[in-house]
Design a protein around this motif. Structure first.
Motif, PDB file in Angstrom:
ATOM      1  N   ARG A 173       8.272  -6.870  -5.866  1.00  0.00           N
ATOM      2  CA  ARG A 173       8.792  -6.329  -7.127  1.00  0.00           C
ATOM      3  C   ARG A 173       7.856  -6.661  -8.284  1.00  0.00           C
ATOM      4  NH1 ARG A 173      14.078  -4.752  -7.953  1.00  0.00           N
ATOM      5  NH2 ARG A 173      15.395  -4.666  -6.106  1.00  0.00           N
ATOM      6  N   ALA A 174       7.401  -7.906  -8.343  1.00  0.00           N
ATOM      7  CA  ALA A 174       6.537  -8.321  -9.450  1.00  0.00           C
ATOM      8  C   ALA A 174       5.205  -7.583  -9.416  1.00  0.00           C
ATOM      9  CB  ALA A 174       6.311  -9.832  -9.388  1.00  0.00           C
ATOM     10  N   LEU A 175       4.594  -7.491  -8.223  1.00  0.00           N
ATOM     11  CA  LEU A 175       3.278  -6.857  -8.130  1.00  0.00           C
ATOM     12  C   LEU A 175       3.351  -5.369  -8.450  1.00  0.00           C
ATOM     13  CD1 LEU A 175       1.711  -8.561  -4.984  1.00  0.00           C
ATOM     14  CD2 LEU A 175       1.669  -9.289  -7.364  1.00  0.00           C
ATOM     15  N   CYS A 176       4.486  -4.745  -8.182  1.00  0.00           N
ATOM     16  CA  CYS A 176       4.637  -3.318  -8.480  1.00  0.00           C
ATOM     17  C   CYS A 176       4.979  -3.064  -9.941  1.00  0.00           C
ATOM     18  CB  CYS A 176       5.724  -2.710  -7.591  1.00  0.00           C
ATOM     19  SG  CYS A 176       5.220  -2.423  -5.877  1.00  0.00           S
ATOM     20  N   ASN A 177       5.796  -3.920 -10.534  1.00  0.00           N
ATOM     21  CA  ASN A 177       6.406  -3.593 -11.824  1.00  0.00           C
ATOM     22  C   ASN A 177       5.911  -4.434 -12.990  1.00  0.00           C
ATOM     23  OD1 ASN A 177       8.050  -1.701 -10.504  1.00  0.00           O
ATOM     24  ND2 ASN A 177       9.586  -3.242 -10.024  1.00  0.00           N
ATOM     25  N   ASN A 178       5.239  -5.537 -12.725  1.00  0.00           N
ATOM     26  CA  ASN A 178       4.816  -6.389 -13.830  1.00  0.00           C
ATOM     27  C   ASN A 178       3.756  -5.677 -14.681  1.00  0.00           C
ATOM     28  OD1 ASN A 178       3.127  -8.728 -15.136  1.00  0.00           O
ATOM     29  ND2 ASN A 178       5.037  -9.662 -14.459  1.00  0.00           N
ATOM     30  N   PRO A 179       3.851  -5.763 -16.012  1.00  0.00           N
ATOM     31  CA  PRO A 179       2.872  -5.072 -16.867  1.00  0.00           C
ATOM     32  C   PRO A 179       1.423  -5.459 -16.586  1.00  0.00           C
ATOM     33  CG  PRO A 179       4.749  -5.789 -18.181  1.00  0.00           C
ATOM     34  CD  PRO A 179       4.932  -6.390 -16.815  1.00  0.00           C
ATOM     35  N   LYS A 180       1.167  -6.693 -16.189  1.00  0.00           N
ATOM     36  CA  LYS A 180      -0.218  -7.123 -15.941  1.00  0.00           C
ATOM     37  C   LYS A 180      -0.834  -6.337 -14.780  1.00  0.00           C
ATOM     38  CE  LYS A 180      -0.015 -11.870 -17.723  1.00  0.00           C
ATOM     39  NZ  LYS A 180       1.308 -11.762 -18.353  1.00  0.00           N
ATOM     40  N   THR A 181      -0.068  -6.140 -13.706  1.00  0.00           N
ATOM     41  CA  THR A 181      -0.621  -5.398 -12.569  1.00  0.00           C
ATOM     42  C   THR A 181      -0.768  -3.918 -12.910  1.00  0.00           C
ATOM     43  OG1 THR A 181       1.577  -5.024 -11.601  1.00  0.00           O
ATOM     44  CG2 THR A 181       0.408  -7.025 -10.963  1.00  0.00           C
ATOM     45  N   ARG A 182       0.122  -3.391 -13.710  1.00  0.00           N
ATOM     46  CA  ARG A 182       0.017  -1.986 -14.092  1.00  0.00           C
ATOM     47  C   ARG A 182      -1.185  -1.771 -15.025  1.00  0.00           C
ATOM     48  NH1 ARG A 182       4.511   0.321 -12.000  1.00  0.00           N
ATOM     49  NH2 ARG A 182       3.913   2.334 -12.863  1.00  0.00           N
ATOM     50  N   GLU A 183      -1.470  -2.756 -15.875  1.00  0.00           N
ATOM     51  CA  GLU A 183      -2.667  -2.673 -16.714  1.00  0.00           C
ATOM     52  C   GLU A 183      -3.925  -2.669 -15.852  1.00  0.00           C
ATOM     53  OE1 GLU A 183      -2.527  -5.892 -19.442  1.00  0.00           O
ATOM     54  OE2 GLU A 183      -0.743  -5.180 -20.486  1.00  0.00           O
ATOM     55  N   ALA A 184      -3.963  -3.543 -14.852  1.00  0.00           N
ATOM     56  CA  ALA A 184      -5.134  -3.595 -13.968  1.00  0.00           C
ATOM     57  C   ALA A 184      -5.278  -2.294 -13.191  1.00  0.00           C
ATOM     58  CB  ALA A 184      -4.998  -4.777 -13.001  1.00  0.00           C
ATOM     59  N   TRP A 185      -4.162  -1.702 -12.794  1.00  0.00           N
ATOM     60  CA  TRP A 185      -4.178  -0.408 -12.094  1.00  0.00           C
ATOM     61  C   TRP A 185      -4.740   0.675 -13.002  1.00  0.00           C
ATOM     62  CZ3 TRP A 185       0.505   3.190 -10.984  1.00  0.00           C
ATOM     63  CH2 TRP A 185       0.212   4.056  -9.931  1.00  0.00           C
ATOM     64  N   PRO A 239       0.795  -1.226   0.000  1.00  0.00           N
ATOM     65  CA  PRO A 239       0.000   0.000   0.000  1.00  0.00           C
ATOM     66  C   PRO A 239       0.826   1.274   0.000  1.00  0.00           C
ATOM     67  CG  PRO A 239       0.021  -0.998   2.180  1.00  0.00           C
ATOM     68  CD  PRO A 239       0.729  -1.964   1.261  1.00  0.00           C
ATOM     69  N   ASP A 240       2.046   1.221   0.483  1.00  0.00           N
ATOM     70  CA  ASP A 240       2.872   2.422   0.577  1.00  0.00           C
ATOM     71  C   ASP A 240       3.370   2.823  -0.802  1.00  0.00           C
ATOM     72  OD1 ASP A 240       4.492   4.484   1.288  1.00  0.00           O
ATOM     73  OD2 ASP A 240       6.033   3.255   2.227  1.00  0.00           O
ATOM     74  N   ALA A 241       3.155   4.096  -1.179  1.00  0.00           N
ATOM     75  CA  ALA A 241       3.595   4.550  -2.500  1.00  0.00           C
ATOM     76  C   ALA A 241       5.101   4.398  -2.651  1.00  0.00           C
ATOM     77  CB  ALA A 241       3.189   6.014  -2.716  1.00  0.00           C
ATOM     78  N   GLY A 242       5.842   4.554  -1.537  1.00  0.00           N
ATOM     79  CA  GLY A 242       7.288   4.360  -1.599  1.00  0.00           C
ATOM     80  C   GLY A 242       7.680   2.908  -1.654  1.00  0.00           C
ATOM     81  N   GLY A 243       6.698   2.025  -1.432  1.00  0.00           N
ATOM     82  CA  GLY A 243       7.007   0.596  -1.436  1.00  0.00           C
ATOM     83  C   GLY A 243       7.307   0.050  -2.800  1.00  0.00           C
ATOM     84  N   CYS A 244       7.026   0.810  -3.843  1.00  0.00           N
ATOM     85  CA  CYS A 244       7.299   0.347  -5.203  1.00  0.00           C
ATOM     86  C   CYS A 244       8.578   0.955  -5.774  1.00  0.00           C
ATOM     87  CB  CYS A 244       6.113   0.648  -6.121  1.00  0.00           C
ATOM     88  SG  CYS A 244       4.742  -0.520  -5.924  1.00  0.00           S
ATOM     89  N   LEU A 245       9.426   1.467  -4.905  1.00  0.00           N
ATOM     90  CA  LEU A 245      10.736   1.947  -5.317  1.00  0.00           C
ATOM     91  C   LEU A 245      11.774   0.971  -4.767  1.00  0.00           C
ATOM     92  CD1 LEU A 245      10.294   5.761  -4.589  1.00  0.00           C
ATOM     93  CD2 LEU A 245      10.031   4.567  -6.773  1.00  0.00           C
ATOM     94  N   PHE A 246      12.536   0.350  -5.652  1.00  0.00           N
ATOM     95  CA  PHE A 246      13.409  -0.739  -5.246  1.00  0.00           C
ATOM     96  C   PHE A 246      14.862  -0.445  -5.571  1.00  0.00           C
ATOM     97  CE2 PHE A 246       9.281  -2.691  -6.177  1.00  0.00           C
ATOM     98  CZ  PHE A 246       9.038  -3.340  -4.976  1.00  0.00           C
TER      99      PHE A 246
END
Length: 477
Positions: A65-77, A43-50
């Motif tokens: 890492r996968a849930l933040c950066n994978n194209p499938k999750t970004r499409e759903a977002w 949930p933390d916006a900073g949590g997707c900076l690795f």
């Protein structure tokens, strides 16, 4: 008054509005958008900076890492963002619409009356006109309400589909992680190559002393060469599995990854005592895929009501104010004189759609068919979720037994190899006995590693089929 100053002032006001002001969320839809593509899991916006991948890379980090950066999750977002904007569009129908127009014209008018020059005229003028109009729907028999309900349901469906995408990718990453970990473990555990080399040395020494036939040395050397080939094959399998895992994390497949040993982490226990029937019932009610399908049904039902209401009368408040500087003339052939004029009105407008070629009838039938389709899709989602829970549950039970049996097999194979090695060194055993025990130990070692990773993967798969995966699921590897 000239229109130029008015137009210039209006453009200046519009152009000086900051991007932040234009993006102001008046209709309160942005609160429904998660801060990250990983939604509640990260949930933390900073949590997707690795930073660069950890050494070793733990499963929890790999999942985040996968849930933040994978194209499938970004499409759903992005779908959630689009549906949130759609809700804003539906809510905006409750507000009035205001539009303004302005015209600047150069008018050059010439009239020549043959034989009557006194009736001829010629004029040149700069004309301008401005107007502003308002339209505000006061009552529409529920069309706007149904539209908001439809948009809200579609937003809920997008949220649930995002959750389902996260759960699915979570399981996929865990599966690929454990596959890579098993490949790395198999590569690291292949000390069978060292054992084969030791056996070959012992056999060669016995042949040199004349107490063993040359065939012992040849068979031992063959076993050693096969161990080398197996190690090369295991290395290739590790590279392939690591590349697949890196791709899940939106990294290049050639990024080096290091994983912890398979023997580290959670071990099988009796945590799954709940009956499979109860698990399936829970999943049919709460799984994100089912919730998404239910939201689609709600949206389709609201669409039916919206389509019906759009065919009913509409009551609006209308108003307009306009002005111009059109020159006035007393008649044909009379010179024009500068003048200004203005007009305004305010009132109620009732629109009654008496006949539309039966299009409304077929539109309602179309939305009803779409509702039936979504209801069938909901039934299918419940059935598929129940089946996935059943299969996952059985996989957990099987893998738990596999871990126990593979551990027993490994212990027996280890003792058997130790005995065979001592017997051969003492001269009371033969080379075939030693090589068979050596092969059995290598196989038992790989089966134990595979059983551990299979159990951990099936454990997370069951949690995913229940829609209960979160980062706490992978605290222990």
């Amino acid at each position: 008054m000239s229109a130029k100053p008015i137009i210039a002032a209006a453009l200046a006001v519009w152009l000086t509005i900051s991007p932040e002001a234009r993006a102001f969320d008046v209709l309160r839809t942005e609160s429904a958008i998660p801060a990250t593509p990983a939604d509640a899991i990260v949930p933390d916006a900073g949590g997707c900076l690795f930073a660069p991948p950890g050494n070793p890379l733990l499963l929890g980090e790999a999942v985040e890492r996968a849930l933040c950066n994978n194209p499938k999750t970004r499409e759903a977002w992005a779908d959630v963002k689009a549906q949130a904007a759609g809700l804003g569009i539906a809510r905006s129908a409750y507000l009035p619409t205001v539009a303004g127009t302005a015209q600047l014209m150069r008018d050059d008018s010439v009239t020549n009356v043959a034989g009557h020059p006194s009736l001829s005229s010629a004029s040149t003028a700069n004309l301008n006109s401005e107007s502003i109009s308002l339209n505000w729907t006061l009552y529409d028999f529920g069309a706007r309400s149904a539209s908001v309900t439809n948009a809200s349901a579609l937003l809920a469906a997008a949220h649930s589909m995002q959750d389902a995408t996260l759960q699915t990718l979570f399981v996929t990453v865990a599966k690929d992680y454990y596959a890579a970990q098993a490949a790395a473990g198999a590569l690291a555990a292949l000390d069978v190559e060292r054992m084969a080399a030791d056996s070959a040395k012992v056999a060669a020494a016995r042949v040199d002393r004349g107490i063993a036939p040359i065939s012992d040395a040849l068979q031992a050397q063959t076993a050693y060469t096969q161990a080398v080939l197996s190690r090369n094959k295991a290395h290739g399998a590790w590279q392939t599995a690591a590349g697949a895992l890196a791709a899940d994390l939106a990294l290049s497949p050639d990024v080096p990854l290091q994983l912890p040993p398979v023997t580290n982490g959670v071990k099988p226990d009796a945590a799954f005592a709940q009956s499979v029937s109860d698990l399936m019932d829970d999943a049919r009610r709460t799984h994100p895929t089912v919730l998404a399908a239910q939201a689609q049904v709600d949206a389709a039902a609201a669409k039916v009501e919206q389509t019906r209401a759009e065919g009913l009368p509409n009551l609006s408040l209308v108003s307009k104010y306009s002005r111009d500087n059109q020159p006035a003339s007393l008649g044909l052939g009379v010179a024009e004189f500068p003048s200004t004029g203005h007009e305004w009105y305010v009132g109620l407008q009732l629109t009654i759609p008496f006949f539309s070629g039966f299009s409304r009838t077929y539109q309602v039938r179309q939305t009803q068919a779409q509702l039936e389709h979504q209801q069938d899709a909901l039934d299918d989602a419940r059935q598929q979720v129940g089946l996935e829970v059943w299969n996952s549950y059985q996989a957990v039970q099987t893998s738990m037994n596999g871990v126990k049996d593979s551990t027993t097999l490994f212990d027996i194979a280890q003792r058997s190899f130790t005995v065979a090695q001592r017997r051969y060194q003492a001269g009371v055993g033969n080379i075939l006995e030693l090589l068979n025990a050596q092969t059995a130990l290598a196989n038992a070692q790989q089966q134990r590693i595979q059983a551990l990773t299979d159990w951990r993967a099936s454990r997370l798969r069951l949690a995913g089929s229940l829609g209960r995966l979160e980062t706490g699921s992978v605290v222990d590897q």
